[in-house]
Scaffold this motif. Structure first.
Motif, PDB file in Angstrom:
ATOM      1  N   SER A 245      44.715  43.318  44.604  1.00 38.57           N
ATOM      2  CA  SER A 245      43.511  43.861  43.969  1.00 38.57           C
ATOM      3  C   SER A 245      43.090  43.117  42.708  1.00 38.57           C
ATOM      4  CB  SER A 245      43.718  45.343  43.625  1.00 38.57           C
ATOM      5  OG  SER A 245      44.761  45.500  42.684  1.00 38.57           O
ATOM      6  N   ILE A 246      44.012  42.376  42.075  1.00 34.99           N
ATOM      7  CA  ILE A 246      43.613  41.660  40.852  1.00 34.99           C
ATOM      8  C   ILE A 246      43.730  40.144  41.023  1.00 34.99           C
ATOM      9  CG2 ILE A 246      44.164  43.601  39.344  1.00 34.99           C
ATOM     10  CD1 ILE A 246      46.739  42.127  38.529  1.00 34.99           C
ATOM     11  N   ALA A 247      43.763  39.687  42.274  1.00 35.96           N
ATOM     12  CA  ALA A 247      43.798  38.244  42.507  1.00 35.96           C
ATOM     13  C   ALA A 247      42.427  37.647  42.209  1.00 35.96           C
ATOM     14  CB  ALA A 247      44.195  37.951  43.949  1.00 35.96           C
ATOM     15  N   GLY A 248      42.411  36.506  41.574  1.00 34.23           N
ATOM     16  CA  GLY A 248      41.153  35.853  41.263  1.00 34.23           C
ATOM     17  C   GLY A 248      41.353  34.755  40.232  1.00 34.23           C
ATOM     18  N   THR A 249      40.262  34.349  39.653  1.00 35.32           N
ATOM     19  CA  THR A 249      40.288  33.283  38.654  1.00 35.32           C
ATOM     20  C   THR A 249      40.047  33.884  37.277  1.00 35.32           C
ATOM     21  OG1 THR A 249      39.417  31.718  40.271  1.00 35.32           O
ATOM     22  CG2 THR A 249      39.288  31.081  37.943  1.00 35.32           C
ATOM     23  N   ALA A 250      41.067  33.842  36.415  1.00 32.47           N
ATOM     24  CA  ALA A 250      40.991  34.461  35.094  1.00 32.47           C
ATOM     25  C   ALA A 250      40.624  33.436  34.038  1.00 32.47           C
ATOM     26  CB  ALA A 250      42.326  35.116  34.748  1.00 32.47           C
ATOM     27  N   SER A 251      40.032  33.916  32.957  1.00 32.20           N
ATOM     28  CA  SER A 251      39.750  33.077  31.787  1.00 32.20           C
ATOM     29  C   SER A 251      40.338  33.759  30.551  1.00 32.20           C
ATOM     30  CB  SER A 251      38.245  32.875  31.623  1.00 32.20           C
ATOM     31  OG  SER A 251      37.562  34.120  31.546  1.00 32.20           O
ATOM     32  N   TYR A 252      40.798  32.943  29.570  1.00 29.25           N
ATOM     33  CA  TYR A 252      41.488  33.461  28.395  1.00 29.25           C
ATOM     34  C   TYR A 252      40.937  32.796  27.141  1.00 29.25           C
ATOM     35  CZ  TYR A 252      44.919  35.072  31.848  1.00 29.25           C
ATOM     36  OH  TYR A 252      45.540  35.669  32.906  1.00 29.25           O
ATOM     37  N   ASP A 253      41.071  33.513  26.014  1.00 27.05           N
ATOM     38  CA  ASP A 253      40.686  32.898  24.744  1.00 27.05           C
ATOM     39  C   ASP A 253      41.868  32.102  24.194  1.00 27.05           C
ATOM     40  OD1 ASP A 253      42.461  34.711  23.586  1.00 27.05           O
ATOM     41  OD2 ASP A 253      40.873  36.080  22.919  1.00 27.05           O
ATOM     42  N   GLU A 254      41.690  31.573  22.974  1.00 24.98           N
ATOM     43  CA  GLU A 254      42.727  30.710  22.391  1.00 24.98           C
ATOM     44  C   GLU A 254      44.025  31.459  22.127  1.00 24.98           C
ATOM     45  OE1 GLU A 254      41.073  29.035  18.902  1.00 24.98           O
ATOM     46  OE2 GLU A 254      39.726  27.662  19.971  1.00 24.98           O
ATOM     47  N   ASP A 255      43.926  32.795  21.999  1.00 27.11           N
ATOM     48  CA  ASP A 255      45.127  33.586  21.732  1.00 27.11           C
ATOM     49  C   ASP A 255      45.775  34.109  23.008  1.00 27.11           C
ATOM     50  OD1 ASP A 255      44.809  33.277  18.976  1.00 27.11           O
ATOM     51  OD2 ASP A 255      43.344  34.938  18.924  1.00 27.11           O
ATOM     52  N   GLY A 256      45.226  33.699  24.142  1.00 29.47           N
ATOM     53  CA  GLY A 256      45.805  34.129  25.405  1.00 29.47           C
ATOM     54  C   GLY A 256      45.312  35.473  25.892  1.00 29.47           C
ATOM     55  N   ASN A 257      44.273  36.005  25.271  1.00 30.80           N
ATOM     56  CA  ASN A 257      43.727  37.289  25.709  1.00 30.80           C
ATOM     57  C   ASN A 257      42.736  37.077  26.860  1.00 30.80           C
ATOM     58  OD1 ASN A 257      45.030  38.840  23.589  1.00 30.80           O
ATOM     59  ND2 ASN A 257      43.571  37.892  22.178  1.00 30.80           N
ATOM     60  N   LEU A 258      42.782  37.974  27.808  1.00 35.62           N
ATOM     61  CA  LEU A 258      41.899  37.888  28.971  1.00 35.62           C
ATOM     62  C   LEU A 258      40.444  38.092  28.544  1.00 35.62           C
ATOM     63  CD1 LEU A 258      41.845  37.765  32.161  1.00 35.62           C
ATOM     64  CD2 LEU A 258      41.703  40.277  32.065  1.00 35.62           C
ATOM     65  N   THR A 259      39.575  37.179  28.931  1.00 36.11           N
ATOM     66  CA  THR A 259      38.145  37.305  28.610  1.00 36.11           C
ATOM     67  C   THR A 259      37.285  37.508  29.848  1.00 36.11           C
ATOM     68  OG1 THR A 259      37.882  34.890  28.700  1.00 36.11           O
ATOM     69  CG2 THR A 259      38.380  35.875  26.555  1.00 36.11           C
ATOM     70  N   GLY A 260      37.839  37.247  30.999  1.00 37.85           N
ATOM     71  CA  GLY A 260      37.074  37.437  32.236  1.00 37.85           C
ATOM     72  C   GLY A 260      37.957  37.244  33.445  1.00 37.85           C
ATOM     73  N   LEU A 261      37.529  37.814  34.563  1.00 36.08           N
ATOM     74  CA  LEU A 261      38.300  37.678  35.801  1.00 36.08           C
ATOM     75  C   LEU A 261      37.333  37.702  36.982  1.00 36.08           C
ATOM     76  CD1 LEU A 261      40.939  37.529  37.374  1.00 36.08           C
ATOM     77  CD2 LEU A 261      41.130  40.023  37.204  1.00 36.08           C
ATOM     78  N   MET A 262      37.135  36.539  37.592  1.00 35.12           N
ATOM     79  CA  MET A 262      36.311  36.458  38.790  1.00 35.12           C
ATOM     80  C   MET A 262      37.197  36.750  39.989  1.00 35.12           C
ATOM     81  SD  MET A 262      33.434  36.012  40.267  1.00 35.12           S
ATOM     82  CE  MET A 262      32.417  35.345  38.931  1.00 35.12           C
ATOM     83  N   PRO A 263      36.931  37.816  40.745  1.00 40.01           N
ATOM     84  CA  PRO A 263      37.834  38.188  41.836  1.00 40.01           C
ATOM     85  C   PRO A 263      37.814  37.186  42.976  1.00 40.01           C
ATOM     86  CG  PRO A 263      35.840  39.503  41.931  1.00 40.01           C
ATOM     87  CD  PRO A 263      35.775  38.714  40.651  1.00 40.01           C
ATOM     88  N   ALA A 264      38.897  37.135  43.710  1.00 42.22           N
ATOM     89  CA  ALA A 264      38.895  36.396  44.970  1.00 42.22           C
ATOM     90  C   ALA A 264      37.867  37.037  45.892  1.00 42.22           C
ATOM     91  CB  ALA A 264      40.283  36.444  45.607  1.00 42.22           C
ATOM     92  N   ASN A 265      37.206  36.219  46.672  1.00 38.36           N
ATOM     93  CA  ASN A 265      36.157  36.804  47.517  1.00 38.36           C
ATOM     94  C   ASN A 265      36.655  37.189  48.907  1.00 38.36           C
ATOM     95  OD1 ASN A 265      36.434  34.215  48.461  1.00 38.36           O
ATOM     96  ND2 ASN A 265      34.405  33.532  47.796  1.00 38.36           N
ATOM     97  N   CYS A 266      37.913  37.509  48.981  1.00 40.28           N
ATOM     98  CA  CYS A 266      38.502  38.141  50.168  1.00 40.28           C
ATOM     99  C   CYS A 266      39.166  39.429  49.706  1.00 40.28           C
ATOM    100  CB  CYS A 266      39.535  37.217  50.816  1.00 40.28           C
ATOM    101  SG  CYS A 266      40.464  37.981  52.156  1.00 40.28           S
ATOM    102  N   VAL A 267      38.784  40.535  50.309  1.00 42.18           N
ATOM    103  CA  VAL A 267      39.370  41.839  49.996  1.00 42.18           C
ATOM    104  C   VAL A 267      40.085  42.315  51.253  1.00 42.18           C
ATOM    105  CG1 VAL A 267      38.910  44.221  49.296  1.00 42.18           C
ATOM    106  CG2 VAL A 267      37.503  42.351  48.380  1.00 42.18           C
ATOM    107  N   PHE A 268      41.364  42.699  51.122  1.00 40.23           N
ATOM    108  CA  PHE A 268      42.053  43.187  52.315  1.00 40.23           C
ATOM    109  C   PHE A 268      43.059  44.260  51.959  1.00 40.23           C
ATOM    110  CE2 PHE A 268      45.824  40.757  51.254  1.00 40.23           C
ATOM    111  CZ  PHE A 268      46.849  41.241  52.068  1.00 40.23           C
ATOM    112  N   GLY A 269      43.461  44.994  52.980  1.00 36.33           N
ATOM    113  CA  GLY A 269      44.447  46.036  52.794  1.00 36.33           C
ATOM    114  C   GLY A 269      44.564  46.914  54.026  1.00 36.33           C
ATOM    115  N   ARG A 270      45.245  48.032  53.865  1.00 31.45           N
ATOM    116  CA  ARG A 270      45.408  49.002  54.941  1.00 31.45           C
ATOM    117  C   ARG A 270      44.333  50.065  54.834  1.00 31.45           C
ATOM    118  NH1 ARG A 270      50.190  48.298  52.458  1.00 31.45           N
ATOM    119  NH2 ARG A 270      50.096  50.306  51.395  1.00 31.45           N
ATOM    120  N   ALA A 271      43.950  50.609  55.961  1.00 32.36           N
ATOM    121  CA  ALA A 271      42.993  51.709  55.972  1.00 32.36           C
ATOM    122  C   ALA A 271      43.206  52.518  57.240  1.00 32.36           C
ATOM    123  CB  ALA A 271      41.557  51.184  55.906  1.00 32.36           C
ATOM    124  N   LYS A 272      42.579  53.650  57.288  1.00 30.27           N
ATOM    125  CA  LYS A 272      42.555  54.442  58.512  1.00 30.27           C
ATOM    126  C   LYS A 272      41.139  54.457  59.061  1.00 30.27           C
ATOM    127  CE  LYS A 272      46.524  57.509  57.743  1.00 30.27           C
ATOM    128  NZ  LYS A 272      47.262  57.052  58.947  1.00 30.27           N
TER     129      LYS A 272
END
Length: 515
Positions: free
Chosen positions: A55-82
């Motif tokens: 659910s959180i796979a994707g391309t992340a971006s960080y500032d100089e202090d290593g804090n997350l500034t953005g997260l572009m998700p992978a464009n494949c979503v998968f899992g189990r369902a009924k």
């Protein structure tokens, strides 16, 4: 000590990925009349049943202090369902992120989705929009090199065709590897006016001098006629309902057997109207779909591929609750004659029945192979022989109902004749090596050419042969096993379904299924 900060970080990242491609891309998707990937998953699956993986796979971006500034998700979503209470694997392309083309995470997520279906022995439903492949030419700049192409997870794609039910829904433009994934299915569905499929899209095709729109190149009408997809519907909701219906006839995997539903129709029901449905004049057709509706459980006939190879009908249905595969001639198209296209359609459908152990019911009205120069250029006899091989290689129980014509090599392909012939004929049965129409000229060509009155001789020969062409003459010699009142067809078929049910065996040996 609490992990609250980390859990908050997790929730933050999940919120970012659920934003998909962002407001602008989501609005563009909505303006095009298409649902976004998460709306699609919610529409197909039972409420609250989808459990995402990655659910959180994707391309992340960080500032100089290593804090997350953005997260572009992978464009494949998968899992189990009924889906209708049944566990399935859902894997869906997100067109709002890079138009569904691959990024660093999509390949592995697709691989894991296919592996999950195989290893957990669950059906897989692919919601496809985009290329789903290695990205665009621009990716060369990102990678700094080109690569020798390979098809990710293709070993799993092929193995799943032999192991679990595979459904693909084409919900937007689909090209390249996405198109190959779409057709590598047991059942594929498009949405009219919204989905298109092609090896390469209009900008690439323009390079060979063809200036066409997406719809002109690969719209639903084109792909249905080509047999590249099985069905098309007016909306995403209708396409998803068809997927649910398709899955209802099949087990979770080849390691199980198709389930019987609670019978809702009288197995002994008869229909006197069937005794008059076939015209005495052989020049006139009749409605084979009406015969299927009458003999199968009410409301259970699910036809596949009605726009391709139309002289043959292929469908799932139920008999006293037992699922069966149905093949039926369509006398309204080429008189039910086999074409190259209908033979290809038969091969794939017989392989499907064999893979998931569905008994086959065959309603026969086959005047032979379609003839002429067009048929020869299409390689009809080659495709027809392959269909005949598929039928003889199949091991599932079969029952044939000879409704009218059965002539030549194609007519002989009603069933494997070397075992017990579970077969019934209607009184309208008409069979032989060649139809009388045209057959007399071929058999007595030399005699007719030297006769004083060729027309009179032909008429007399036809009269004599017609006297011997009664199906009762054939039954006297036990060359056909049993002639029945058409009204009594359903009770005999429900008996076949009951007797053949214990013969269906789970197979460790995987049958070969090719898309």
């Amino acid at each position: 000590m609490s992990w609250k900060d980390e859990i908050d970080e997790l929730r933050k990242r999940q919120a970012l990925t659920r934003a998909m491609g962002g407001p602008e891309k989501l609005e563009r998707q909505r303006a095009a009349g298409r649902l976004n990937v998460r709306e699609r998953i919610s529409l197909l699956s039972d409420e609250g049943s989808f459990r995402e993986i990655g659910s959180i796979a994707g391309t992340a971006s960080y500032d100089e202090d290593g804090n997350l500034t953005g997260l572009m998700p992978a464009n494949c979503v998968f899992g189990r369902a009924k889906v209708r209470g049944r566990d399935v694997v859902l894997v869906a392309d997100d067109f709002t992120v890079r138009g569904g083309a691959a990024d660093a995470a999509i390949v592995e997520k697709q691989i894991q989705a296919e592996a999950m279906a195989r290893d957990l022995r669950l059906p897989i439903v692919r919601l496809i929009e985009g290329t789903g492949g290695g990205g665009s030419v621009k990716s060369i700049l990102d990678m700094g090199a080109t690569y020798v192409p390979f098809n990710p997870a293709w070993d799993l794609v092929v193995e799943n065709l032999e192991t679990v039910p595979v459904v693909s829904l084409l919900l937007g433009p689909v090209a390249g590897l996405g198109a190959a994934r779409a057709v590598s299915s047991h059942y594929s569905v498009m949405v009219h006016g919204q989905a298109q499929m092609f090896v390469a899209g209009p900008p690439v095709v323009a390079g060979i001098g063809e200036d066409v729109t997406k719809e002109e190149l690969g719209g639903a009408d084109i792909q249905l006629a080509a047999g590249a997809v099985d069905d098309a519907f007016a909306s995403e909701a209708e396409a998803m309902e068809a997927a649910r219906w398709f899955l209802s006839y099949l087990p979770n995997s080849v390691h199980e057997l198709p389930a019987r539903t609670t019978p809702s129709d009288d197995p002994a029901r008869t229909d006197p109207a069937l005794s008059a449905i076939v015209p005495r004049d052989k020049r006139y057709a009749y409605d084979m779909h009406a015969i299927l509706a009458s003999t199968m459980d009410k409301g259970s006939v699910f036809e596949m591929g009605r726009n391709f190879g139309q002289s043959v009908i292929t469908a799932f249905a139920r008999l006293d609750g037992w699922p069966v595969a149905v093949i039926a001639s369509n006398p309204k198209v080429y008189g039910g004659g086999w074409t190259a296209e209908s033979a290809q359609k038969l091969i794939r459908f017989i392989d499907l029945a064999e893979t998931f152990r569905l008994p086959i019911v065959h309603f026969v009205d086959i005047p032979g192979f379609v003839i002429g120069t067009r048929a020869e250029r299409a390689g009809t006899i080659r495709h027809g022989a392959r269909a005949l091989a598929a039928l003889y290689q199949a091991s599932v129980p079969m029952c044939a109902i000879i409704v009218r014509k059965a002539f030549g090599v194609a007519g002989a392909a009603m069933m494997n004749h070397t075992g017990f012939r579970y077969r019934y004929a209607w009184p309208s049965g008409d069979w032989g090596s060649l139809p009388l129409e045209g057959g007399v000229e071929a058999a007595f060509k030399a005699a007719l050419e030297t006769a004083e009155d060729p027309a009179a001789m032909k008429a007399e020969l036809s009269r004599q042969m017609r006297a011997f062409s009664s199906p009762f003459k054939t039954a006297e010699r036990f060359w056909v096993e049993e002639i029945i009142d058409p009204a009594e067809t359903r009770p005999l078929l429900t008996e076949f379904a009951r007797l053949s049910a214990p013969l269906r065996e789970r197979g460790d040996k995987k049958p070969r299924y090719r898309p």
